[in-house]
Design an enzyme around this catalytic site. Structure first.
Site, PDB file in Angstrom:
ATOM      1  N   LYS A   1       1.613  -3.044   8.825  1.00 38.70           N
ATOM      2  CA  LYS A   1       2.864  -2.315   8.699  1.00 38.70           C
ATOM      3  C   LYS A   1       3.990  -3.170   9.258  1.00 38.70           C
ATOM      4  O   LYS A   1       3.957  -3.583  10.410  1.00 38.70           O
ATOM      5  CB  LYS A   1       2.750  -1.005   9.471  1.00 38.70           C
ATOM      6  CG  LYS A   1       3.983  -0.158   9.407  1.00 38.70           C
ATOM      7  CD  LYS A   1       3.722   1.214   9.953  1.00 38.70           C
ATOM      8  CE  LYS A   1       4.028   2.237   8.911  1.00 38.70           C
ATOM      9  NZ  LYS A   1       3.415   3.461   8.911  1.00 38.70           N
TER      10      LYS A   1
ATOM     11  N   LEU B   1       0.833  -1.208   0.000  1.00 41.48           N
ATOM     12  CA  LEU B   1       0.000   0.000   0.000  1.00 41.48           C
ATOM     13  C   LEU B   1       0.863   1.251   0.000  1.00 41.48           C
ATOM     14  O   LEU B   1       0.475   2.292  -0.507  1.00 41.48           O
ATOM     15  CB  LEU B   1      -0.889   0.026   1.245  1.00 41.48           C
ATOM     16  CG  LEU B   1      -2.036  -0.989   1.301  1.00 41.48           C
ATOM     17  CD1 LEU B   1      -2.710  -0.921   2.651  1.00 41.48           C
ATOM     18  CD2 LEU B   1      -3.045  -0.700   0.204  1.00 41.48           C
TER      19      LEU B   1
ATOM     20  N   ASP C   1       5.866  14.057  12.682  1.00 45.00           N
ATOM     21  CA  ASP C   1       6.001  13.756  11.255  1.00 45.00           C
ATOM     22  C   ASP C   1       4.665  13.976  10.549  1.00 45.00           C
ATOM     23  O   ASP C   1       4.178  13.110   9.836  1.00 45.00           O
ATOM     24  CB  ASP C   1       6.512  12.330  11.064  1.00 45.00           C
ATOM     25  CG  ASP C   1       7.183  12.142   9.691  1.00 45.00           C
ATOM     26  OD1 ASP C   1       7.470  13.155   9.032  1.00 45.00           O
ATOM     27  OD2 ASP C   1       7.400  10.984   9.292  1.00 45.00           O
TER      28      ASP C   1
ATOM     29  N   GLY D   1       8.421   6.067   6.843  1.00 45.78           N
ATOM     30  CA  GLY D   1       9.656   6.133   7.603  1.00 45.78           C
ATOM     31  C   GLY D   1       9.877   4.923   8.486  1.00 45.78           C
ATOM     32  O   GLY D   1      10.984   4.674   8.930  1.00 45.78           O
ATOM     33  N   PHE D   2       8.842   4.158   8.743  1.00 44.69           N
ATOM     34  CA  PHE D   2       8.994   3.075   9.697  1.00 44.69           C
ATOM     35  C   PHE D   2       8.896   1.700   9.050  1.00 44.69           C
ATOM     36  O   PHE D   2       9.031   0.701   9.722  1.00 44.69           O
ATOM     37  CB  PHE D   2       7.954   3.194  10.803  1.00 44.69           C
ATOM     38  CG  PHE D   2       8.075   4.485  11.535  1.00 44.69           C
ATOM     39  CD1 PHE D   2       9.031   4.648  12.514  1.00 44.69           C
ATOM     40  CD2 PHE D   2       7.244   5.549  11.226  1.00 44.69           C
ATOM     41  CE1 PHE D   2       9.172   5.839  13.181  1.00 44.69           C
ATOM     42  CE2 PHE D   2       7.376   6.751  11.887  1.00 44.69           C
ATOM     43  CZ  PHE D   2       8.341   6.894  12.865  1.00 44.69           C
ATOM     44  N   GLY D   3       8.621   1.672   7.761  1.00 43.09           N
ATOM     45  CA  GLY D   3       8.544   0.380   7.096  1.00 43.09           C
ATOM     46  C   GLY D   3       7.462   0.359   6.038  1.00 43.09           C
ATOM     47  O   GLY D   3       6.796   1.363   5.791  1.00 43.09           O
TER      48      GLY D   3
ATOM     49  N   VAL E   1       3.972  -0.876   4.176  1.00 44.90           N
ATOM     50  CA  VAL E   1       2.607  -1.197   4.577  1.00 44.90           C
ATOM     51  C   VAL E   1       1.961  -2.073   3.512  1.00 44.90           C
ATOM     52  O   VAL E   1       2.058  -1.781   2.315  1.00 44.90           O
ATOM     53  CB  VAL E   1       1.772   0.089   4.747  1.00 44.90           C
ATOM     54  CG1 VAL E   1       0.398  -0.243   5.290  1.00 44.90           C
ATOM     55  CG2 VAL E   1       2.480   1.065   5.649  1.00 44.90           C
TER      56      VAL E   1
END
Ligand SMILES: *[C@@H]1O[C@H](CO)[C@@H](O)[C@H](O)[C@H]1NC(C)=O
Ligand SMILES: *[C@@H]1O[C@H](CO)[C@@H](O)[C@H](O)[C@H]1NC(C)=O
Ligand SMILES: *[C@@H]1O[C@H](CO)[C@@H](O)[C@H](O)[C@H]1NC(C)=O
Ligand SMILES: *[C@@H]1O[C@H](CO)[C@@H](O)[C@H](O)[C@H]1NC(C)=O
Ligand SMILES: *[C@@H]1O[C@H](CO)[C@@H](O)[C@H](O)[C@H]1NC(C)=O
Ligand SMILES: *[C@@H]1O[C@H](CO)[C@@H](O)[C@H](O)[C@H]1NC(C)=O
Ligand SMILES: *[C@@H]1O[C@H](CO)[C@@H](O)[C@H](O)[C@H]1NC(C)=O
Ligand SMILES: *[C@@H]1O[C@H](CO)[C@@H](O)[C@H](O)[C@H]1NC(C)=O
Ligand SMILES: *[C@@H]1O[C@H](CO)[C@@H](O)[C@H](O)[C@H]1NC(C)=O
Ligand SMILES: *[C@@H]1O[C@H](CO)[C@@H](O)[C@H](O)[C@H]1NC(C)=O
Length: 831
Positions: free
Chosen positions: A512, A490, A613, A494-496, A498
């Protein structure tokens, strides 16, 4: 030259009026006369008798230096309504119970030291001076519970409030202690400063920063920031040790009479030793810390003041048939002596039951550690669903658990040692039966795990948990299956990455896969609990999580329409996208919804969260185009030293949304989110990236150009051309643009709070004309070094409570964001 005849008289008058602030020996303040007071020259401070704010009865008085209604220094208390404060001819300042009394309740002990006058200075300092004007005694040097700007606080000073006291140590560490024995807060510059300083001094700067200065430090080090720091002038700040044992920075807007706490040393009030008294159990209702008793075997010492602790209804020595242990799940007793023994939970209980111990706590983290409290100890409890330990309290049978299930304080089992043995047998038998069942169940699951029937069962279970609001724990396998092997991507943040997935109960979800998580299982679960307990219509909801080996995944509700950037920044030429332009009404509602979501994070939930963010990529739209903010609360999960995830960051996406304080190495507060939100707002109106430079904008940065057009009254030029065809409420557009400019002010204090932003957008408050946003050129324009250096680190989001939103002063001049993020995380964790 002939001087006017009135001049000498005028000079004399002038002399007497300036010296009128001097209080001469014999001067008296009386408690019986409410108008008797000594004031500072500009009337900011007054020394007068006021009711003791900490006393239950209004008859208790103190002689106090006050600012509005805030006491900054005090002598007393006294219950004698005829009390006086008098500067004696000997030079001693005394608090006397009656005007004629000779035995003072309090004295400055300055008799025969040459005191010839007293005065209350503009700073709030009350001084006794000798004839050459030198201070023999000063209230700043004898603080009670408050420090104000310009007041020096060094190692020979102490703030006290009840049994609590606050000191600065020779190494510069700040400590809070209870009854001079238990130190429950000890925090310093950094963990490596264990050497002695020469003469450490603590100051509260009028801008709201608590600093430490010392001859060995090249410049004062910042220790803590008020959440509304900066904005000098109109705000009075002070540091106070409150009678709940917490040290706070307060702000009071001059003349308003209201006072707001802006920083607290101990962010979790239940961690303040003895907050709920002896045998009291501290916990939280939705918002506030509350005090309770361990069970109905106890009662409050004082029902009107639950902080006074609890006592047994039946003393242990009067127990009719031996003693038993009350079990308190998710509870601990505060322990500042690192004395622990290794024993299992049941041994922790049993050894306390048979020993001189009255309470014990078993850490349920697998370490098997246990600590005990004896009858001489002050026993201070803390209950919270997030606490993984189990505690025991010795009581007289029968155990009477608290009726309130939300407290979760449950009763123990056995009645006496004989019965206990019987219980051990029963438990052992039960355990083996359960074990057997578990093995069988496991076998059954192994055989039928792929059958659709089992899927339905698991779905029902998940639905139950989902409905209860608790995050569902998924296995990695389950999520692998739900996402068909992580196939349909999708997005990537910044965190991985999805992925889209379909859960067992046919709920569509966004899964995620977090990157760069080095964190322990326990910490991860705690963060997940925080995120999932944050509910708001305009926040994306966390359904569940997975934590297995190195796999860390979060499962969110699925947002049908994806993220806002897809709608704002599509190119005109693309035929396929032409249906995707949001009309003005829709854009306005998205702006408002987003603002409400952020307001909730900042101002309405218990552990306030700074998102850090905010950008269109993190604003998702559901099927009705309602805005939901995502990715809040993730920063604590990410190890800031891990560089891998930085490369995953869409650098373009985050640049331009960063508040100047990220670059200037200043503390990140909720106002940094306001800045980012202001940029998003501009983009919602214009459909252009805020940092875009083009011929259409005269080769200026978009925000700079937009402000010029705004000044000309040319709002239409700023509005996205693609919505020209539809209905546009130009008043609303103007409002949104004005709010946007207010939000992107360079000075954090100039930016409104998010709650105010909502009101401004709704049009319920007037909006002044915004000044030009200087930051636009200072920050966003920097395509070169600034962007290059800072943007890589920009996608850390630092989650912090307001109390902990200030990073430790970083003495390294490199000021890399990565270091800052980690130090501020460290700071909140060490507490
Ligand atoms: C006030 O002080 C006087 C003298 O010490 C004492 O006689 C009197 O009882 C006191 N009154 C109260 C209300 O404490
Ligand atoms: C009074 O004096 C203090 C110290 O000089 C200053 O900070 C404050 O603003 C003054 N207040 C007024 C009302 O002038
Ligand atoms: C006043 O006090 C200062 C400092 O203690 C001292 O130097 C000075 O001599 C004193 N002046 C008089 C007149 O006592
Ligand atoms: C602390 O400051 C006071 C003056 O406010 C000074 O007299 C005292 O010597 C100082 N104490 C230390 C340990 O330096
Ligand atoms: C405080 O400490 C003193 C001794 O240092 C002790 O006698 C007293 O009982 C303590 N107070 C409480 C409330 O425990
Ligand atoms: C000073 O505070 C730091 C935490 O900021 C702590 O690690 C250190 O042990 C403290 N030093 C002393 C001597 O208590
Ligand atoms: C800790 O503080 C001291 C004194 O300010 C400084 O020299 C040192 O570099 C600091 N250490 C760290 C890790 O920041
Ligand atoms: C700091 O000072 C205290 C008291 O003056 C002394 O006991 C201690 O040893 C000193 N510590 C260091 C590291 O010099
Ligand atoms: C101060 O307190 C008094 C009574 O306690 C109240 O009448 C007054 O309004 C207060 N003033 C301010 C500025 O809050
Ligand atoms: C929580 O406790 C505070 C203080 O006791 C009280 O004012 C508040 O109403 C309580 N809130 C709830 C939701 O019970």
């Amino acid at each position: 030259m002939k001087l006017p005849r009135w001049l000498p008289l005028f000079l004399l008058l002038l002399a007497t009026t300036t010296s009128a602030v001097d209080i001469l020996p014999g001067a008296t303040l009386s408690a019986s006369d409410p108008n008797s007071k000594w004031t500072s020259p500009n009337n900011t401070f007054a020394l007068t008798f006021v009711p003791d704010p900490t006393a239950a009865s209004p008859q208790t008085l103190i002689a106090a230096v006050t600012y509005n209604n805030i006491t900054i220094w005090q002598a007393g208390p006294t219950t004698n309504s005829s009390a006086v404060l008098r500067l004696l001819p000997s030079g001693d300042l005394q608090l006397l119970p009656t005007p004629t009394s000779t035995t003072p309740l309090w004295s400055s002990a300055t008799a025969n030291l040459g005191v010839s006058a007293a005065s209350l200075e503009d700073s709030g300092n009350f001084v006794l001076k000798n004839s050459s004007g030198a201070a023999v005694w000063s209230s700043f040097d004898r603080p009670t519970d408050t420090i104000v700007p310009t007041q020096k606080f060094n190692t020979s000073h102490t703030l006290s409030s009840g049994l609590y006291s606050f000191k600065i140590q020779t190494n510069g560490n700040l400590t809070l202690s209870w009854n001079n024995t238990v130190i429950y807060y000890n925090s310093g510059l950094n963990s490596t400063t264990n050497s002695n300083l020469t003469n450490p001094n603590l100051d509260i700067i009028s801008t709201g920063i608590l600093t430490l200065s010392d001859p060995t430090l090249s410049s004062p080090q910042n220790l803590a920031y008020a959440s509304d720091f900066d904005g000098e002038g109109e705000i009075m700040r002070f540091v106070k040790l409150d009678n709940d044992g917490n040290l706070r920075i307060y702000s009071s807007v001059k003349g308003s009479g209201t006072v707001n706490p802006r920083w607290a040393a101990v962010s979790d009030q239940c961690q303040v030793f003895a907050f709920c008294g002896n045998m009291g159990i501290c916990s939280y209702n939705d918002t506030y810390p509350i005090c309770g008793c361990p069970s109905l075997n106890f009662e409050f010492n004082d029902v009107r003041d639950t902080r006074k602790g609890c006592k047994r209804k039946v003393e242990l020595q009067d127990c009719p048939g031996g003693e038993t242990m009350l079990q308190l799940d998710h509870s601990k007793f505060l322990n500042f002596q690192p004395e622990m023994t290794f024993q299992g939970i049941s041994a922790c209980r049993l050894n306390c039951l048979v020993g001189p111990c009255i309470a014990s706590t078993a850490l349920a983290d697998g370490s098997g550690q246990c600590y005990t409290k004896s009858s001489n100890d002050f026993v201070v409890g803390y209950h919270s669903p997030a606490i993984p330990s189990t505690s025991f309290v010795k009581v007289c049978p029968p155990v009477q658990p608290n009726p309130n299930p939300s407290l979760g304080l449950s009763g123990g089992d056995g009645r006496n040692r004989w019965r206990l043995r019987a219980w051990v047998v029963v438990v052992a038998v039960l355990a083996s039966v359960i074990g057997l069942l578990a093995v069988e169940g496991g076998l059954w699951w192994w055989c039928f795990r792929n059958s659709p029937k089992f899927g339905a069962l698991s779905a029902q279970y998940a639905l139950l948990e989902y409905a209860s609001g608790a995050p569902v724990q998924f296995s990695y396998k389950e999520l692998h299956k739900a996402t068909k092997g992580f196939k349909e991507k999708l997005g990537e943040g910044g965190f991985g990455v999805v992925y889209k997935g379909v859960l067992a109960n046919r709920t569509v979800a966004a899964v995620k896969q977090l990157e760069g998580i080095e964190q322990g299982e326990k910490q991860f679960r705690m963060e997940v609990a925080t995120i999932s307990s944050t509910h708001h219509l305009n926040l994306v909801r966390l359904i569940g999580f997975c934590s297995e080996g190195r796999h860390r995944l979060l499962v969110y509700e699925f947002m049908k329409n994806g993220s806002l950037d897809n709608f704002l920044f599509t190119s005109d030429s693309s035929e396929e996208q032409s249906g995707k332009h949001l009309n003005w009404e829709c854009r306005y509602n998205i702006a408002l919804g987003t603002a409400r979501g952020i307001t909730y994070l900042h101002e309405e939930c218990r552990d306030c969260i700074v998102h850090c963010d905010i950008k269109p990529e993190n604003i998702l739209l559901d099927e009705n185009f309602h805005a939901k903010v995502s990715d809040f609360g993730l920063a604590k999960l990410v190890n800031p030293k891990d560089h891998r995830y930085r490369t995953l960051t869409s650098v373009r996406g985050t640049r331009g949304y960063l508040a100047p304080e990220w670059i200037a190495n200043l503390p990140i507060t909720s106002k940094s989110d306001v800045y980012s939100y202001g940029m998003v707002l501009m983009e919602i109106v214009s459909g252009k990236r805020n940092f875009e430079v083009s011929g259409q904008t005269g080769h200026k940065k978009f925000t700079v150009w937009a402000y010029e057009e705004f000044e000309k009254g040319n709002f239409e030029a700023i509005v996205d051309r693609r919505i020209y065809g539809g209905e546009i409420d130009i008043e609303q557009v103007k409002r949104v643009i004005e709010v946007s400019f207010w939000c992107i002010q360079e000075q954090p204090s100039q930016r409104p709070m998010m709650g105010k932003v909502v009101q401004m957008l709704e049009g319920v408050v007037e909006i002044d004309k915004p000044p030009p946003p200087k930051a636009a050129t200072a920050v966003g324009g920097g395509e070169g070094s600034v962007a290059g250096n800072s943007v890589t680190g920009s996608s850390f989001s630092v989650v912090s409570t307001f109390a902990a939103s200030m990073p430790l002063p970083s003495s390294s001049s490199s000021g890399k964001l990565g270091d800052r993020a980690s130090s501020s995380l460290l700071y909140s964790e060490t507490k």
